[in-house]
Design a protein around this motif. Sequence first.
Motif, PDB file in Angstrom:
ATOM      1  N   GLY A   1       2.711  14.356  -6.219  1.00 43.97           N
ATOM      2  CA  GLY A   1       2.474  13.620  -7.898  1.00 43.97           C
ATOM      3  C   GLY A   1       1.194  14.099  -8.351  1.00 43.97           C
ATOM      4  N   LYS A   2       0.022  12.825  -8.569  1.00 42.19           N
ATOM      5  CA  LYS A   2      -1.000  12.939  -8.902  1.00 42.19           C
ATOM      6  C   LYS A   2      -1.951  14.574  -8.788  1.00 42.19           C
ATOM      7  CE  LYS A   2      -1.630   7.706  -8.622  1.00 42.19           C
ATOM      8  NZ  LYS A   2      -1.958   7.263  -7.268  1.00 42.19           N
ATOM      9  N   GLY A   3      -1.717  15.199  -7.820  1.00 39.25           N
ATOM     10  CA  GLY A   3      -2.410  15.827  -7.498  1.00 39.25           C
ATOM     11  C   GLY A   3      -2.559  17.055  -7.925  1.00 39.25           C
TER      12      GLY A   3
ATOM     13  N   ARG B   1      -7.190  10.143  -8.609  1.00 38.73           N
ATOM     14  CA  ARG B   1      -7.367   9.071  -7.959  1.00 38.73           C
ATOM     15  C   ARG B   1      -9.117   8.133  -8.916  1.00 38.73           C
ATOM     16  NH1 ARG B   1      -8.594  10.243  -1.573  1.00 38.73           N
ATOM     17  NH2 ARG B   1      -8.214   7.460  -1.418  1.00 38.73           N
ATOM     18  N   PHE B   2      -8.684   8.598 -10.136  1.00 36.07           N
ATOM     19  CA  PHE B   2      -9.186   7.640 -10.586  1.00 36.07           C
ATOM     20  C   PHE B   2     -10.344   6.226 -10.357  1.00 36.07           C
ATOM     21  CE2 PHE B   2      -6.788  10.551 -14.165  1.00 36.07           C
ATOM     22  CZ  PHE B   2      -7.392  10.920 -13.487  1.00 36.07           C
ATOM     23  N   ASP B   3      -9.233   5.670  -9.693  1.00 35.85           N
ATOM     24  CA  ASP B   3      -9.860   4.064  -9.529  1.00 35.85           C
ATOM     25  C   ASP B   3     -10.836   4.313  -8.267  1.00 35.85           C
ATOM     26  OD1 ASP B   3      -8.363   2.612 -11.149  1.00 35.85           O
ATOM     27  OD2 ASP B   3      -6.680   2.564  -9.790  1.00 35.85           O
ATOM     28  N   LEU B   4     -10.831   5.689  -7.555  1.00 33.49           N
ATOM     29  CA  LEU B   4     -11.526   5.558  -6.392  1.00 33.49           C
ATOM     30  C   LEU B   4     -12.964   6.759  -7.465  1.00 33.49           C
ATOM     31  CD1 LEU B   4     -12.868   6.053  -3.448  1.00 33.49           C
ATOM     32  CD2 LEU B   4     -11.704   8.650  -3.574  1.00 33.49           C
ATOM     33  N   ALA B   5     -12.603   6.984  -8.069  1.00 32.30           N
ATOM     34  CA  ALA B   5     -14.273   8.040  -8.947  1.00 32.30           C
ATOM     35  C   ALA B   5     -14.247   6.810  -9.659  1.00 32.30           C
ATOM     36  CB  ALA B   5     -13.911   8.615 -10.676  1.00 32.30           C
ATOM     37  N   LYS B   6     -14.282   5.559 -10.180  1.00 28.86           N
ATOM     38  CA  LYS B   6     -14.573   4.223 -10.966  1.00 28.86           C
ATOM     39  C   LYS B   6     -15.208   3.468  -9.869  1.00 28.86           C
ATOM     40  CE  LYS B   6     -13.263   1.402 -14.770  1.00 28.86           C
ATOM     41  NZ  LYS B   6     -12.088   0.645 -15.393  1.00 28.86           N
ATOM     42  N   GLY B   7     -14.123   3.352  -8.703  1.00 22.84           N
ATOM     43  CA  GLY B   7     -15.243   1.763  -8.001  1.00 22.84           C
ATOM     44  C   GLY B   7     -17.366   2.726  -7.685  1.00 22.84           C
ATOM     45  N   LEU B   8     -17.071   4.464  -7.673  1.00 16.31           N
ATOM     46  CA  LEU B   8     -17.685   4.389  -6.673  1.00 16.31           C
ATOM     47  C   LEU B   8     -19.063   4.337  -8.043  1.00 16.31           C
ATOM     48  CD1 LEU B   8     -16.349   7.876  -4.800  1.00 16.31           C
ATOM     49  CD2 LEU B   8     -17.263   5.909  -4.154  1.00 16.31           C
ATOM     50  N   LEU B   9     -18.853   5.115  -9.112  1.00 12.50           N
ATOM     51  CA  LEU B   9     -19.890   5.455 -10.127  1.00 12.50           C
ATOM     52  C   LEU B   9     -19.864   3.455 -10.254  1.00 12.50           C
ATOM     53  CD1 LEU B   9     -17.610   7.939 -12.974  1.00 12.50           C
ATOM     54  CD2 LEU B   9     -19.931   8.252 -11.362  1.00 12.50           C
ATOM     55  N   GLN B  10     -19.276   2.708 -10.525  1.00  2.49           N
ATOM     56  CA  GLN B  10     -19.942   1.029 -10.477  1.00  2.49           C
ATOM     57  C   GLN B  10     -21.053   1.129  -9.926  1.00  2.49           C
ATOM     58  OE1 GLN B  10     -15.712  -0.947 -10.635  1.00  2.49           O
ATOM     59  NE2 GLN B  10     -15.735  -1.593 -12.666  1.00  2.49           N
TER      60      GLN B  10
ATOM     61  N   PRO C   1      -5.478   4.495  12.876  1.00  6.38           N
ATOM     62  CA  PRO C   1      -4.328   4.563  11.465  1.00  6.38           C
ATOM     63  C   PRO C   1      -5.591   3.369  10.509  1.00  6.38           C
ATOM     64  CG  PRO C   1      -3.849   3.503  13.815  1.00  6.38           C
ATOM     65  CD  PRO C   1      -4.677   4.289  14.028  1.00  6.38           C
ATOM     66  N   TYR C   2      -5.057   3.716   9.334  1.00  2.43           N
ATOM     67  CA  TYR C   2      -6.614   3.335   8.396  1.00  2.43           C
ATOM     68  C   TYR C   2      -7.199   2.166   8.663  1.00  2.43           C
ATOM     69  CZ  TYR C   2      -8.174   3.062   3.611  1.00  2.43           C
ATOM     70  OH  TYR C   2      -8.593   2.531   2.556  1.00  2.43           O
ATOM     71  N   GLY C   3      -8.208   2.041   8.946  1.00  2.00           N
ATOM     72  CA  GLY C   3      -8.528   0.391   9.048  1.00  2.00           C
ATOM     73  C   GLY C   3      -8.980  -0.491   7.890  1.00  2.00           C
ATOM     74  N   LEU C   4      -8.851  -0.214   6.739  1.00  2.00           N
ATOM     75  CA  LEU C   4      -9.036  -1.255   5.942  1.00  2.00           C
ATOM     76  C   LEU C   4      -7.889  -1.837   5.295  1.00  2.00           C
ATOM     77  CD1 LEU C   4     -10.886  -3.230   4.343  1.00  2.00           C
ATOM     78  CD2 LEU C   4     -10.481  -1.207   2.281  1.00  2.00           C
ATOM     79  N   LEU C   5      -7.309  -3.496   6.179  1.00  2.00           N
ATOM     80  CA  LEU C   5      -6.102  -4.061   5.576  1.00  2.00           C
ATOM     81  C   LEU C   5      -6.282  -4.290   4.158  1.00  2.00           C
ATOM     82  CD1 LEU C   5      -5.541  -5.193   9.086  1.00  2.00           C
ATOM     83  CD2 LEU C   5      -5.066  -3.028   8.300  1.00  2.00           C
ATOM     84  N   SER C   6      -5.154  -4.301   3.548  1.00  4.81           N
ATOM     85  CA  SER C   6      -4.987  -5.076   2.487  1.00  4.81           C
ATOM     86  C   SER C   6      -5.826  -4.881   1.169  1.00  4.81           C
ATOM     87  CB  SER C   6      -4.875  -6.649   2.627  1.00  4.81           C
ATOM     88  OG  SER C   6      -4.104  -7.110   3.115  1.00  4.81           O
ATOM     89  N   SER C   7      -6.127  -3.869   0.746  1.00  2.00           N
ATOM     90  CA  SER C   7      -7.138  -3.367   0.217  1.00  2.00           C
ATOM     91  C   SER C   7      -6.387  -2.462  -1.111  1.00  2.00           C
ATOM     92  CB  SER C   7      -8.618  -2.474   0.445  1.00  2.00           C
ATOM     93  OG  SER C   7      -7.695  -0.731   1.131  1.00  2.00           O
ATOM     94  N   GLY C   8      -6.975  -2.195  -1.999  1.00  2.00           N
ATOM     95  CA  GLY C   8      -6.020  -0.815  -3.436  1.00  2.00           C
ATOM     96  C   GLY C   8      -6.957   0.558  -2.698  1.00  2.00           C
ATOM     97  N   GLU C   9      -6.391   0.974  -3.736  1.00  2.00           N
ATOM     98  CA  GLU C   9      -7.269   2.328  -4.072  1.00  2.00           C
ATOM     99  C   GLU C   9      -8.432   2.504  -3.906  1.00  2.00           C
ATOM    100  OE1 GLU C   9      -6.832   6.685  -5.371  1.00  2.00           O
ATOM    101  OE2 GLU C   9      -5.582   5.294  -3.801  1.00  2.00           O
ATOM    102  N   SER C  10      -9.417   1.683  -4.854  1.00  2.00           N
ATOM    103  CA  SER C  10     -10.653   1.724  -4.533  1.00  2.00           C
ATOM    104  C   SER C  10     -11.603   1.267  -3.528  1.00  2.00           C
ATOM    105  CB  SER C  10     -10.782   0.927  -6.301  1.00  2.00           C
ATOM    106  OG  SER C  10     -10.705   0.009  -5.604  1.00  2.00           O
ATOM    107  N   GLY C  11     -10.488   0.792  -2.501  1.00  2.00           N
ATOM    108  CA  GLY C  11     -11.395   0.061  -1.529  1.00  2.00           C
ATOM    109  C   GLY C  11     -12.072  -1.008  -1.567  1.00  2.00           C
ATOM    110  N   LYS C  12     -11.364  -1.959  -3.038  1.00  2.00           N
ATOM    111  CA  LYS C  12     -12.088  -2.909  -3.021  1.00  2.00           C
ATOM    112  C   LYS C  12     -11.378  -4.452  -2.683  1.00  2.00           C
ATOM    113  CE  LYS C  12     -15.025  -2.099  -7.002  1.00  2.00           C
ATOM    114  NZ  LYS C  12     -15.037  -2.356  -8.591  1.00  2.00           N
ATOM    115  N   THR C  13     -11.771  -5.023  -2.514  1.00  2.00           N
ATOM    116  CA  THR C  13     -10.604  -6.195  -0.909  1.00  2.00           C
ATOM    117  C   THR C  13     -11.657  -7.203  -1.458  1.00  2.00           C
ATOM    118  OG1 THR C  13      -9.652  -6.782   0.041  1.00  2.00           O
ATOM    119  CG2 THR C  13     -11.045  -5.900   0.310  1.00  2.00           C
TER     120      THR C  13
END
Length: 682
Positions: A280-282, A348-357, A110-122
């Motif tokens: 959808g997005k894909g 997955r633009f939030d993910l891309a943005k988080g990585l670039l940041q 199972p996915y191991g990061l709990l209560s996080s958003g698409e960008s992986g930030k919490t």
Amino acid sequence: MDNLDTREWLLTNGLGSFASGTVSDARTRTYHGWLIASLDPPSRRTLLLSHIEATLEVGGQVWALGTNFWGDGTIAPLGYQHLHSFAIDPVPTWIWSGENWQLTRQLVMPYGLLSSGESGKTSNPQFCNRTLIQYRYEGKEAAILRLRPLIGDRDFHQQQLGEPGFYFSQLVIQRQVTLQASKLDWLGTPWHLRWSDGDYQPEGVWYWNYSYPEEKRRGLGDREDLYNPGYLTIMMQPGAVLILEAKVGWPDPGADRLSALEFEQAVQAQEERVGEWERGKGEKFLNSQSPKPNTDDIWPQLLKAGDRFIAYRASIAGPTVIAGYPWFNDWGRDTLIALPGLALTTQRFDLAKGLLQTFGRYCKSGLIPNTFPDAGSEPFYNSIDAALWWIEILGLYLEATQDWDFLAEQYPVVRQIYKAFCGGTIYNINVDATDGLLAWDAVGVALTWMDVVIDGQPITPRRGKPIEINALWYSALCWATEWANRLAREKQDKRESFLKQAERYTLQAEQVKVSLKQFWNPETGYFYDTIEPDGRPNAQIRPNAVVALSLHHCGFTEERARQVLRVARDRLLTPYGLRSLDPSDPDYIGRYGGDRIHRDRAYHQGTVWSWLIGPFIRAWQRFYPDAPLPFDWQLLREHFQNEACLGSISEIFDGDIPHSAQGAFAQAWSVAEIIRHWYDRK
């Protein structure tokens, strides 16, 4: 199954933790195990649960279902001979069967990061490392299933040896056992195993001298001892289901009893993670002329493959990309090259943005780190191109999203990179004032993607002015020109400053474009790979020229680009990617194998790199827009679905036919480039 099938499978959980093994269920690598947990995500990966040996007794007859390689050369038991089938989707599924019985086993992580958003930030990350195992029995009469967990507590790169003073404590309560390794002055990671039914009998036995043939083939340590704390016995009626959970940490006394529903929910949650992109997005990135997915398309499997590399890094509290499984960590260059396929194509633009940041935040001396820091350590800045790739990918992100507020936020990082390169930075990285090209000169390091160093000696040093580095530099100057002009329109109070910056970028880009002509080699109809510090050109035919033609802003003429691509097609292109060196070159090594030294010497001397298929496609479609791609997609598709690691793309392949898969069995940028161009097939 008649043959011992050593093709591999992979599960990940978004923290860097993973489970892996083979179709036949035999462990062939140090990196095979059912719970290899990242205790400081995505680092400190630790093997805790290697596997579970199963025997099934039906009507007084006992079948041993496991398969193991042993140090004396034997293979025992021969459980693979009872293996009826294996499937990778939706989760790894084995079915063993006899005349009047069938046992199915499934694994999910199972996915191991709990209560996080698409960008992986919490703001309050919670990590959960666990693996769920389900057994289902079918037969004409009841059976007895006996399970023996084989466990360890060691770094995932190493092997465990049973030795005096090394033991595992266990605390058994109802339907669960808590386990912890111990040595003199050292306590291991506490974790627990629980089950839905059955009687557990503590025992405590070492199983000695497992052998890992893949490690032996690679010239590495290949022996291991594993510990069996006890065994679980379950009476299985026809249709019965047993669930087990291996989980890091101390058990929760109030946890509900395990059930088949919990396993089903874990599988469903995993499918939903990529299902929303598939539905959808894909598909939104496809234009009206692009072929639409059909019933036999592998797009959902590609999305799932890409998602396995996305992870959370605790030390930076943000997302990262694991470069490859089973042994790589996250690398800056690899992450940036993989980002368009993993995050932009899939929207997955939030993910891309988080990585670039994250990368922008760690920019130092004009360089982007090639490896992220673990807690309490410093990042490594041993890359000349990571900063240039960051600018290139930032440009692609902005084109895709029109997120101009993000440009304003990140533009100071662009300026920092620009000023450092123009003024000079570490490793003697600087812009040559005579021709505007970007150069570097430092002994004992390798700063481009061809980065192997053995005993302080780079195998492909590429000091001076590499072709793709200067193509990236040209593209960066073009991006900077566009951005400075835009900011001049939007920031009226700083209009004059931005316009002056744009003017300087433009002049430098024009100078670089003229100077790029120095790379032309009329004798080969190809670009020199590098102009060395003393001005001598290196005429080896390498794929870096193709990378140079694939960037968003291209400073080369159509006529020369077409010649380069024809040479690359004839000498470098294979069905799995581009060779790293022309086979006619005296330095060419066609087979990647042997011990670490031999493998490292071959790494960039002819070995095929699958990620390079992406730059070739982009360059070919730019300069030969009406011609079909000159390779057969079917072989790469067959590799993805049925070879090496099922449902992924290998890191590298032999340069010589039949181009056997080598290196890491699942590589992020390899998968990402296929995602990026899957619907470009003609």
